[in-house]
Design a protein around this motif. Sequence first.
Motif, mmCIF file in Angstrom:
data_model
loop_
_atom_site.group_PDB
_atom_site.id
_atom_site.type_symbol
_atom_site.label_atom_id
_atom_site.label_comp_id
_atom_site.label_asym_id
_atom_site.label_seq_id
_atom_site.Cartn_x
_atom_site.Cartn_y
_atom_site.Cartn_z
ATOM 1 N N UNK A 198 0.836 -1.189 0.000
ATOM 2 C CA UNK A 198 0.000 0.000 0.000
ATOM 3 C C UNK A 198 0.878 1.248 0.000
ATOM 4 N N UNK A 199 0.435 2.267 -0.696
ATOM 5 C CA UNK A 199 1.178 3.524 -0.729
ATOM 6 C C UNK A 199 0.901 4.328 0.543
ATOM 7 N N UNK A 200 1.696 5.351 0.760
ATOM 8 C CA UNK A 200 1.499 6.215 1.917
ATOM 9 C C UNK A 200 0.120 6.856 1.891
ATOM 10 N N UNK A 201 -0.331 7.286 0.735
ATOM 11 C CA UNK A 201 -1.650 7.918 0.636
ATOM 12 C C UNK A 201 -2.775 6.905 0.861
ATOM 13 N N UNK A 202 -2.585 5.669 0.412
ATOM 14 C CA UNK A 202 -3.592 4.631 0.646
ATOM 15 C C UNK A 202 -3.689 4.302 2.134
ATOM 16 N N UNK A 203 -2.551 4.229 2.805
ATOM 17 C CA UNK A 203 -2.556 3.985 4.252
ATOM 18 C C UNK A 203 -3.247 5.140 4.965
ATOM 19 N N UNK A 204 -2.920 6.381 4.570
ATOM 20 C CA UNK A 204 -3.534 7.546 5.202
ATOM 21 C C UNK A 204 -5.048 7.545 5.017
ATOM 22 N N UNK A 205 -5.509 7.108 3.863
ATOM 23 C CA UNK A 205 -6.943 7.035 3.605
ATOM 24 C C UNK A 205 -7.609 6.007 4.506
ATOM 25 N N UNK A 206 -6.973 4.862 4.678
ATOM 26 C CA UNK A 206 -7.497 3.841 5.584
ATOM 27 C C UNK A 206 -7.562 4.355 7.015
ATOM 28 N N UNK A 207 -6.497 5.013 7.442
ATOM 29 C CA UNK A 207 -6.428 5.539 8.804
ATOM 30 C C UNK A 207 -7.542 6.538 9.058
ATOM 31 N N UNK A 208 -7.793 7.432 8.090
ATOM 32 C CA UNK A 208 -8.862 8.426 8.230
ATOM 33 C C UNK A 208 -10.234 7.770 8.204
ATOM 34 N N UNK A 209 -10.442 6.903 7.242
ATOM 35 C CA UNK A 209 -11.771 6.314 7.039
ATOM 36 C C UNK A 209 -12.201 5.431 8.202
ATOM 37 N N UNK A 210 -11.254 4.648 8.719
ATOM 38 C CA UNK A 210 -11.606 3.684 9.752
ATOM 39 C C UNK A 210 -11.105 4.075 11.140
ATOM 40 N N UNK A 211 -10.609 5.315 11.274
ATOM 41 C CA UNK A 211 -10.182 5.868 12.566
ATOM 42 C C UNK A 211 -9.212 4.932 13.279
ATOM 43 N N UNK A 212 -8.150 4.623 12.587
ATOM 44 C CA UNK A 212 -7.151 3.676 13.078
ATOM 45 C C UNK A 212 -6.055 4.419 13.819
ATOM 46 N N UNK A 213 -5.591 3.842 14.934
ATOM 47 C CA UNK A 213 -4.412 4.354 15.613
ATOM 48 C C UNK A 213 -3.205 4.025 14.756
ATOM 49 N N UNK A 214 -2.459 5.025 14.361
ATOM 50 C CA UNK A 214 -1.321 4.778 13.454
ATOM 51 C C UNK A 214 -0.116 5.613 13.870
#
Length: 214
Positions: A198-214
Motif C-alpha cells: 500500500x502507498x502512503x496515501x492509501x494507508x492515510x486514507x485507511x487511517x482516516x476512514x476507519x479511525x485507526x491508531x497509526x
Amino acid sequence: MTEATKLREDICRIAKSMFDRGLTCGASGNISARLSDGTFLMTPTGSSMGFLEPSRISHLDAGLHLLSGDPPTKEIPLHHAFYGTRAATGAVVHLHSTHAVALSMLPDIDPDNMLPALTPYSVMRLGKVQRLPFILPGDPAMADAVRGLAGKRSAVVLANHGPVVAGKDLWAAAYAIEELEETAKLALLTRGARAAGLTTSQIASLVRTFEIDW
C-alpha cells in the motif's frame, strides 16, 4: 447460557481451530478474556490449545487470584499489561505462529512497525505492529515492555517467540492475530520480489476512514 459459559466454549472453539490449522503447536500459545464483572478467563498453564476443556479454563478475580479451574498460563503479566494500558481490551491472544516468528528474526525490519502494509485489513485490524526484543518466557519484563508502549499498540511480536494481540472482544482479537500471521506470511513470500504494498496515501486514507491508531 451464562456469559462465562459461552466465553469458555468460545475460547476452546477458537483455540482448537487455531491449533488444527497449525497457527500454534504443542502446548504453546494462550488466550484470555475479560468478563463483564471484571474477572478473567485464561487458558491453563501447560495446556494444548487443541485439547482444552471449558470447565478447566482458569477463572481469575480482578486481582488475578485463581477462583476456579486449572492454574493459569504463566504469561499472566503479559496479558494483564494489555488490559491495564488499553481500556477497551476485552481479550488477548498469544500464539507461536511460524511466519510472524520468522519475520521477527530478520535483521532489517523496523521494530516500530515490523509488519509491512501489504493489505488493507492488516492496517485496519492491527495498526502498527511493534517488535519487542527477546525476553525469557514468563519474565515480568515482557509486561514492562508492553506497558512501555503506553497503550499505543494493540499488537506486538515478541522476537523469536510470537505475536500477542489485544482486541475489543475474543473474536476481534482472534481475527486480528490471524491477519498478523497471514500478512507476515505474505511479507516472507514476497521478500526480495519488489512487491507493491500500500502507498502512503492509501494507508492515510485507511487511517482516516476507519479511525485507526497509526
